[in-house]
Motif scaffolding. Sequence first.
Motif, PDB file in Angstrom:
ATOM      1  N   VAL A  52      23.654  45.461 -38.678  1.00 34.27           N
ATOM      2  CA  VAL A  52      23.320  46.221 -39.890  1.00 34.27           C
ATOM      3  C   VAL A  52      21.826  46.532 -39.907  1.00 34.27           C
ATOM      4  N   LYS A  53      21.427  47.389 -40.839  1.00 30.69           N
ATOM      5  CA  LYS A  53      20.004  47.612 -41.071  1.00 30.69           C
ATOM      6  C   LYS A  53      19.463  46.445 -41.884  1.00 30.69           C
ATOM      7  N   GLU A  54      18.236  46.063 -41.620  1.00 31.07           N
ATOM      8  CA  GLU A  54      17.625  44.993 -42.396  1.00 31.07           C
ATOM      9  C   GLU A  54      17.589  45.385 -43.871  1.00 31.07           C
ATOM     10  N   GLY A  55      17.953  44.438 -44.730  1.00 31.32           N
ATOM     11  CA  GLY A  55      18.010  44.715 -46.158  1.00 31.32           C
ATOM     12  C   GLY A  55      19.354  45.217 -46.627  1.00 31.32           C
ATOM     13  N   SER A  56      20.300  45.355 -45.688  1.00 29.19           N
ATOM     14  CA  SER A  56      21.647  45.812 -46.052  1.00 29.19           C
ATOM     15  C   SER A  56      22.319  44.793 -46.964  1.00 29.19           C
ATOM     16  N   ASP A  57      23.238  45.286 -47.807  1.00 34.51           N
ATOM     17  CA  ASP A  57      24.001  44.370 -48.658  1.00 34.51           C
ATOM     18  C   ASP A  57      25.212  43.797 -47.928  1.00 34.51           C
ATOM     19  N   ILE A  58      25.359  44.140 -46.643  1.00 36.23           N
ATOM     20  CA  ILE A  58      26.437  43.582 -45.827  1.00 36.23           C
ATOM     21  C   ILE A  58      25.956  42.277 -45.198  1.00 36.23           C
ATOM     22  N   THR A  59      26.617  41.197 -45.556  1.00 39.42           N
ATOM     23  CA  THR A  59      26.259  39.892 -45.000  1.00 39.42           C
ATOM     24  C   THR A  59      27.440  39.224 -44.296  1.00 39.42           C
ATOM     25  N   SER A  60      28.635  39.799 -44.449  1.00 39.39           N
ATOM     26  CA  SER A  60      29.825  39.237 -43.817  1.00 39.39           C
ATOM     27  C   SER A  60      30.902  40.317 -43.744  1.00 39.39           C
ATOM     28  N   THR A  61      32.026  39.994 -43.118  1.00 39.51           N
ATOM     29  CA  THR A  61      33.133  40.941 -43.020  1.00 39.51           C
ATOM     30  C   THR A  61      33.654  41.340 -44.406  1.00 39.51           C
ATOM     31  N   ALA A  62      33.508  40.464 -45.387  1.00 40.73           N
ATOM     32  CA  ALA A  62      33.990  40.763 -46.737  1.00 40.73           C
ATOM     33  C   ALA A  62      33.252  41.940 -47.351  1.00 40.73           C
ATOM     34  N   ASP A  63      32.051  42.206 -46.844  1.00 43.35           N
ATOM     35  CA  ASP A  63      31.234  43.291 -47.408  1.00 43.35           C
ATOM     36  C   ASP A  63      31.468  44.635 -46.724  1.00 43.35           C
ATOM     37  N   LEU A  64      32.409  44.697 -45.776  1.00 37.44           N
ATOM     38  CA  LEU A  64      32.681  45.960 -45.088  1.00 37.44           C
ATOM     39  C   LEU A  64      33.565  46.896 -45.906  1.00 37.44           C
ATOM     40  N   GLU A  65      34.113  46.398 -46.977  1.00 34.02           N
ATOM     41  CA  GLU A  65      34.972  47.228 -47.833  1.00 34.02           C
ATOM     42  C   GLU A  65      34.208  48.449 -48.345  1.00 34.02           C
ATOM     43  N   GLY A  66      34.814  49.623 -48.128  1.00 32.52           N
ATOM     44  CA  GLY A  66      34.207  50.863 -48.590  1.00 32.52           C
ATOM     45  C   GLY A  66      33.066  51.369 -47.719  1.00 32.52           C
ATOM     46  N   LYS A  67      32.801  50.712 -46.587  1.00 28.16           N
ATOM     47  CA  LYS A  67      31.681  51.084 -45.715  1.00 28.16           C
ATOM     48  C   LYS A  67      32.152  51.906 -44.519  1.00 28.16           C
ATOM     49  N   ILE A  68      31.184  52.514 -43.839  1.00 26.52           N
ATOM     50  CA  ILE A  68      31.441  53.242 -42.598  1.00 26.52           C
ATOM     51  C   ILE A  68      31.054  52.321 -41.449  1.00 26.52           C
ATOM     52  N   VAL A  69      32.017  52.040 -40.578  1.00 23.34           N
ATOM     53  CA  VAL A  69      31.758  51.117 -39.468  1.00 23.34           C
ATOM     54  C   VAL A  69      31.984  51.826 -38.137  1.00 23.34           C
ATOM     55  N   GLY A  70      31.360  51.314 -37.113  1.00 23.65           N
ATOM     56  CA  GLY A  70      31.509  51.923 -35.792  1.00 23.65           C
ATOM     57  C   GLY A  70      31.581  50.899 -34.691  1.00 23.65           C
ATOM     58  N   SER A  71      32.127  51.302 -33.540  1.00 21.22           N
ATOM     59  CA  SER A  71      32.168  50.465 -32.345  1.00 21.22           C
ATOM     60  C   SER A  71      32.407  51.364 -31.132  1.00 21.22           C
ATOM     61  N   ILE A  72      32.536  50.734 -29.972  1.00 21.85           N
ATOM     62  CA  ILE A  72      32.688  51.472 -28.717  1.00 21.85           C
ATOM     63  C   ILE A  72      34.160  51.777 -28.444  1.00 21.85           C
TER      64      ILE A  72
END
Length: 266
Positions: A119-139
């Motif tokens: 994540v970016k520093e200062g993000s409100d994402i601290t765990s998998t529980a915070d991925l709700e409603g977010k845009i995520v990416g991977s390879i």
Amino acid sequence: MTITRRRTFTLAAVFAFGLGIGAQAQEALKVGSYPANPPWENKTEAGTFEGFEVDIVNEIAKRMGTTAEIAGLDFKALFVATASNRVDMVISSLTITNERLESQSFTQPYVEGALGIGVKEGSDITSTADLEGKIVGSIATSFPESWLKEREAELGYAEYKSYDTTSNMLSDLANGRIDAAVNDVVGLRYAFAQMTGLAVAEEITTGEKFAIMMPKGSDKLEAVNQIISDMKTDGTMAAIYEKWLGVAPAAGSFTVTPMPVPTSAD
């Protein structure tokens, strides 16, 4: 004169046959590798490869009396390369899965992997529980991608973006085009040590087993697997691990425990 000619021909044939065997024994191992996956493997500006798994395949080749010829490929192309027998093996922190074992072979594992949420520093994402409603990416086609897609309903993320390269994924993360990047945690930490403004929010233990992938039923599989066992027993594997990951492998870990060729991901 006839006898002399026959003897000359026979000796020449034997000599040529011997040269053929020698040439075959010295044929370089063809290795496919994703070229931007440090510290596992990375292509330098000079065009050579370096990294944890690069040292492993170079040592394997040395013990087989040859050299490793490493080529850079897109991650998705690694699977095509082994399936079509264009390479002898591929490296890229590849996870053994039952699905992959249907069409590929794997050596024994040498590292237990884990995922990380970047994540970016200062993000409100601290765990998998915070991925709700977010845009995520991977390879694309990676184990992290499968892990995310299998848990789409559970995690509740709003959108998933698939990337062909780690650099593009981390660029989008840094520029706010995705909220989180899920990837191998060692690779993320290595990248973030050389970047600013990005951090690992959480490490996720998954039980992944990293190994070398080879064509299904490869005639080199057993020999390569035995060499990996020997490297674990004589301390070579532990030395490579400490060189690239900065710590000694844990006692009893995959890195120091010889194992047979896997027939399942369990």
